[in-house]
Design a protein around this motif. Structure first.
Motif, mmCIF file in Angstrom:
data_model
loop_
_atom_site.group_PDB
_atom_site.id
_atom_site.type_symbol
_atom_site.label_atom_id
_atom_site.label_comp_id
_atom_site.label_asym_id
_atom_site.label_seq_id
_atom_site.Cartn_x
_atom_site.Cartn_y
_atom_site.Cartn_z
ATOM 1 N N PRO A 42 -7.567 15.892 2.706
ATOM 2 C CA PRO A 42 -7.227 14.651 3.267
ATOM 3 C C PRO A 42 -6.905 13.565 2.172
ATOM 4 C CG PRO A 42 -8.958 15.353 4.518
ATOM 5 C CD PRO A 42 -8.721 16.253 3.384
ATOM 6 N N ILE A 43 -5.923 12.613 2.238
ATOM 7 C CA ILE A 43 -5.650 11.513 1.430
ATOM 8 C C ILE A 43 -6.775 10.338 1.912
ATOM 9 C CG2 ILE A 43 -3.805 10.000 0.616
ATOM 10 C CD1 ILE A 43 -3.295 13.091 0.052
ATOM 11 N N THR A 44 -7.611 10.245 1.249
ATOM 12 C CA THR A 44 -8.533 9.166 1.504
ATOM 13 C C THR A 44 -8.159 7.676 0.849
ATOM 14 O OG1 THR A 44 -10.090 9.831 -0.261
ATOM 15 C CG2 THR A 44 -10.469 10.887 1.846
ATOM 16 N N HIS A 45 -7.485 7.597 0.070
ATOM 17 C CA HIS A 45 -7.101 6.338 -0.568
ATOM 18 C C HIS A 45 -5.800 6.280 -1.438
ATOM 19 C CE1 HIS A 45 -8.616 2.306 -1.511
ATOM 20 N NE2 HIS A 45 -8.188 2.395 -2.532
ATOM 21 N N VAL A 46 -5.096 5.324 -1.157
ATOM 22 C CA VAL A 46 -3.902 5.015 -2.043
ATOM 23 C C VAL A 46 -3.787 3.422 -2.426
ATOM 24 C CG1 VAL A 46 -1.440 4.841 -1.962
ATOM 25 C CG2 VAL A 46 -2.543 6.508 -0.376
ATOM 26 N N HIS A 47 -3.536 3.440 -3.769
ATOM 27 C CA HIS A 47 -3.461 2.102 -4.500
ATOM 28 C C HIS A 47 -2.565 1.894 -5.330
ATOM 29 C CE1 HIS A 47 -5.225 -0.878 -6.933
ATOM 30 N NE2 HIS A 47 -5.405 -1.508 -6.289
ATOM 31 N N PHE A 48 -1.767 0.963 -5.267
ATOM 32 C CA PHE A 48 -0.777 0.395 -6.174
ATOM 33 C C PHE A 48 -1.210 -0.417 -7.598
ATOM 34 C CE2 PHE A 48 2.065 1.872 -2.696
ATOM 35 C CZ PHE A 48 3.295 2.095 -3.536
ATOM 36 N N SER A 49 -0.524 -0.121 -8.638
ATOM 37 C CA SER A 49 -1.071 -0.905 -9.720
ATOM 38 C C SER A 49 -0.345 -2.111 -9.421
ATOM 39 C CB SER A 49 -0.323 -0.255 -11.130
ATOM 40 O OG SER A 49 -0.505 -1.074 -11.876
ATOM 41 N N PRO A 50 -1.122 -3.218 -9.883
ATOM 42 C CA PRO A 50 -0.401 -4.847 -9.734
ATOM 43 C C PRO A 50 0.368 -4.758 -10.825
ATOM 44 C CG PRO A 50 -2.797 -4.820 -9.660
ATOM 45 C CD PRO A 50 -2.408 -3.350 -10.021
ATOM 46 N N SER A 51 0.593 -4.242 -11.778
ATOM 47 C CA SER A 51 1.439 -4.527 -12.999
ATOM 48 C C SER A 51 2.623 -3.488 -12.739
ATOM 49 C CB SER A 51 0.872 -4.428 -14.267
ATOM 50 O OG SER A 51 0.276 -3.040 -14.400
ATOM 51 N N GLN A 334 -3.247 11.703 11.754
ATOM 52 C CA GLN A 334 -4.217 10.472 11.688
ATOM 53 C C GLN A 334 -4.110 9.733 10.306
ATOM 54 O OE1 GLN A 334 -7.893 12.481 12.018
ATOM 55 N NE2 GLN A 334 -7.695 12.588 14.396
ATOM 56 N N VAL A 335 -3.936 8.520 10.231
ATOM 57 C CA VAL A 335 -3.618 7.865 9.077
ATOM 58 C C VAL A 335 -4.815 7.548 8.608
ATOM 59 C CG1 VAL A 335 -2.439 5.740 8.190
ATOM 60 C CG2 VAL A 335 -1.433 6.629 10.037
ATOM 61 N N MET A 336 -5.198 7.819 7.314
ATOM 62 C CA MET A 336 -6.477 7.871 6.666
ATOM 63 C C MET A 336 -6.439 6.454 5.706
ATOM 64 S SD MET A 336 -8.630 9.773 7.971
ATOM 65 C CE MET A 336 -9.874 9.830 6.778
ATOM 66 N N SER A 337 -5.132 6.209 5.068
ATOM 67 C CA SER A 337 -5.069 5.438 3.964
ATOM 68 C C SER A 337 -3.660 4.680 3.702
ATOM 69 C CB SER A 337 -5.148 5.882 2.595
ATOM 70 O OG SER A 337 -4.677 6.964 2.323
ATOM 71 N N LEU A 338 -3.360 3.473 3.611
ATOM 72 C CA LEU A 338 -2.335 3.005 3.585
ATOM 73 C C LEU A 338 -2.046 1.859 2.396
ATOM 74 C CD1 LEU A 338 0.334 2.619 5.592
ATOM 75 C CD2 LEU A 338 -0.969 0.706 6.644
ATOM 76 N N ALA A 339 -0.784 1.785 1.970
ATOM 77 C CA ALA A 339 -0.517 0.635 0.506
ATOM 78 C C ALA A 339 0.708 0.381 0.628
ATOM 79 C CB ALA A 339 -1.152 1.456 -0.538
ATOM 80 N N VAL A 340 1.231 -0.942 0.185
ATOM 81 C CA VAL A 340 2.684 -1.460 0.194
ATOM 82 C C VAL A 340 2.614 -1.860 -1.393
ATOM 83 C CG1 VAL A 340 4.257 -2.885 0.899
ATOM 84 C CG2 VAL A 340 2.754 -1.922 2.482
ATOM 85 N N SER A 341 3.613 -1.308 -1.923
ATOM 86 C CA SER A 341 3.957 -1.650 -3.518
ATOM 87 C C SER A 341 4.036 -3.318 -3.608
ATOM 88 C CB SER A 341 4.937 -1.188 -4.082
ATOM 89 O OG SER A 341 6.376 -1.520 -3.319
ATOM 90 N N PRO A 342 3.675 -3.826 -4.704
ATOM 91 C CA PRO A 342 3.727 -5.225 -4.867
ATOM 92 C C PRO A 342 5.131 -5.841 -4.685
ATOM 93 C CG PRO A 342 2.308 -4.260 -6.277
ATOM 94 C CD PRO A 342 2.850 -3.259 -5.712
ATOM 95 N N ASN A 343 6.307 -4.974 -5.105
ATOM 96 C CA ASN A 343 7.434 -5.597 -5.124
ATOM 97 C C ASN A 343 8.225 -5.012 -3.674
ATOM 98 O OD1 ASN A 343 7.582 -2.670 -5.425
ATOM 99 N ND2 ASN A 343 9.270 -2.629 -6.919
#
Length: 555
Positions: A42-51, A334-343
């Motif tokens: 399962p994909i437990t976490h997604v995170h975008f780099s702020p830069s 089932q959605v386990m993690s979610l992230a939207v890019s800074p741009n």
């Protein structure tokens, strides 16, 4: 020969709220062309780099995978965990990555070399949250199943503070960006807590405020201004006023050693109510537990909050409009993690079956006012594109036919001819009566039926369509008019059709009890509407007199 024009059904006017809702839905639907990548866990976490270039790290199983937003392919893989990895995040400068595991280990990595820079073994049970502090990222924040929230110094790995007022697993926490000394956390004890690292250990645990969510909490989210926070537990989302909580109780903690549990009030049910009065809003739009929260922006720069849950839905909330749900997206698991890019170019969701869904919005990364160069592709480019699903390349590399940016792809599709509807086919063959009968079915909207009647009037075919009918074929027409003749949007057209019917079938009145009854109902309904309009006119005249007498006299 000119092509036959299909029947055009006019759309009803939309209110301002409906227009805004429509624009919002169009924006979120612009995240198209989903790419699905399969993982073994399962994909437990997604995170975008702020830069920039906003690479993103995906936590799955015992490894971290860093993806490129341009190709959506893995560029780095970090497999330095023996236990299941958790909460992989990238520092603001995009150079370091931190993650924990279910054994209590926390590690900091150099993204380029994948070398382990720091190893922390302070937690005794599974680590659920790992974050860098805002700004320079010199501090680390962790939460664990050992019921503690901890702060560490990145340069020395030394522990700075340990917050231990939670009574169950601490699943999530976040720095308050406007004041990095504050930490907001949520746990399986169904409470959210605000911690202040400035409070000395000798004067208390550092907990300056407690709020009761009501369900075990899986995610928290803090606003950029630090005045508001969101917690998700079960199918419920709660919005908290951090400004009121921090100002009223953080000062008390600094002055007199505020004890959150001792300051709690007891409600009528005998339960402790510690700060729930700072709950601004409670939302329940999911059917199952909410597992992820994230911030996003619209084209106009307006902030939105996205929530993903085990019901496979992603909801988009508008904080400025009383947290109204602006859009809903559906996923196949089932959605386990979610992230939207800074741009705002990528929307990435991780599912429980190991699927990673990557949706991209074309043109999101382009600079405003800069036109996109389009070059006619060469024959080689067209051949290269057609070999991969009909994609033709454009841009500077179009002539080479080998490379193209993800923003410059153009899909070539064959134009499909729409099939004619049943009434369109009959209109084409001048079968006006049959066309009207097909539009009078129950599954056809009134707007479509009246559009057909208007088309018949334009063709001078309405008398032809209404003439020579038996009582069985005339009954649907009269019933339809009786139902809609007083509708403000259709009344003028309905009266014209009724006039034609009266002219045609007046000589036959008295021959069919069914038709006589329908004509009587039609006349009675028109008489009632005329009486109602007369009453409205009288009321309007009385109101005009009142307003005229109350208006100030002009000298």
């Amino acid at each position: 020969m000119a092509e036959f024009s299909r029947l055009v059904v006019p759309k009803p006017p939309r209110s301002s709220n409906e227009n805004q809702q429509q624009k919002e839905s169009v924006y979120w639907r612009s995240f198209k062309s989903p790419t699905f990548l399969k993982s073994y866990a399962p994909i437990t976490h997604v995170h975008f780099s702020p830069s920039s270039p906003h690479r993103y790290v995906v936590t799955s199983g015992t490894r971290l995978q860093i993806y490129s937003p341009k190709t959506n392919r893995v560029v780095k893989t970090i497999s330095r965990f023996k236990e299941t990895a958790t909460s992989g995040e990238i520092r603001g400068d995009g150079k370091l990555c931190i993650a924990g595991d279910e054994g209590g280990l926390v590690q900091v990595f150099d993204i380029n070399s994948r070398a382990i820079l720091r190893t922390i073994r302070a937690h005794k049970q599974a680590v659920h949250t790992t974050k860098f502090s805002p700004g320079s990222g010199t501090q680390l924040l962790t939460t664990s199943s050992d019921t503690t929230v901890r702060l560490f110094d990145l340069s020395t790995s030394a522990p700075l503070r340990t917050f231990s007022s939670h009574t169950d697993y601490v699943r999530t926490a976040s720095f308050v960006h406007s004041s990095p000394s504050l930490v907001f956390s949520g746990g399986y004890d169904s409470t959210v807590r605000l911690w202040d690292a400035r409070v000395p250990d000798a004067e208390g645990s550092g907990c300056v405020w407690v709020g009761r969510h009501g369900k075990p909490i899986d995610q928290v989210l803090v606003g950029e201004q630090g005045t508001m926070a969101v917690s998700a537990g079960g199918p419920i989302v709660r919005v908290w006023d951090l400004l009121g909580a921090s100002t009223s109780r953080s000062n008390a903690a600094l002055d007199g050693g505020f004890d959150a549990e001792a300051d709690a009030e007891v409600d009528d049910a005998g339960e402790v109510d510690t700060g729930t009065q700072y709950c601004l809003k409670a939302l329940s739009n999911h059917q199952k537990a909410i597992t992820s929260l994230c911030w996003a922006e619209t084209e106009n720069g307006e902030k939105r909050v996205l929530s993903g849950g085990l019901d496979g839905l992603v909801k988009v909330y508008d904080p400025q409009e009383n947290w109204r749900v602006r859009h809903t997206m559906r996923y196949g698991g089932q959605v386990m993690s979610l992230a939207v890019s800074p741009n705002n170019s990528h929307l990435v969701a991780g599912l429980s079956d190991g699927s990673l869904s990557i949706r991209t919005r074309a043109g999101a990364g382009r600079k405003a006012g800069v036109p996109v160069e389009k070059v006619t592709p060469s024959f080689d480019a067209m051949l290269a594109g057609m070999g991969h699903g009909g994609i033709v390349y454009s841009g500077k590399q179009a002539g080479e036919g080998l490379k193209a940016t993800y923003e410059g792809e153009v899909k070539v599709t064959k134009e499909r001819r729409r099939k004619l509807t049943e009434w369109d086919r009959m209109l084409k063959n001048f079968r006006y009566g049959d066309a009207l009968d097909s539009a009078l079915r129950q599954d056809v909207t009134p707007a479509t039926t009246f559009a057909l009647l208007e088309e018949l009037i334009r063709r001078d075919g309405l008398p032809i369509a209404l003439a020579n009918r038996t009582d069985l074929t005339l009954e649907p027409v009269l019933s339809f008019l009786v139902k809609h003749i007083t509708h403000p949007r259709y009344s003028v057209l309905a009266v014209d059709v009724a006039s034609v019917l009266v002219d045609i079938y007046t000589p036959t009145l008295g021959l069919s009890p069914l038709i006589d009854t329908l004509f009587t109902r039609l006349r009675r309904k028109i008489d009632d509407e005329l009486d109602f309009q007369r009453e409205l006119t009288q009321v309007q005249g009385a109101l005009d007199m009142v307003f005229a007498s109350s208006a100030p006299l002009r000298v």
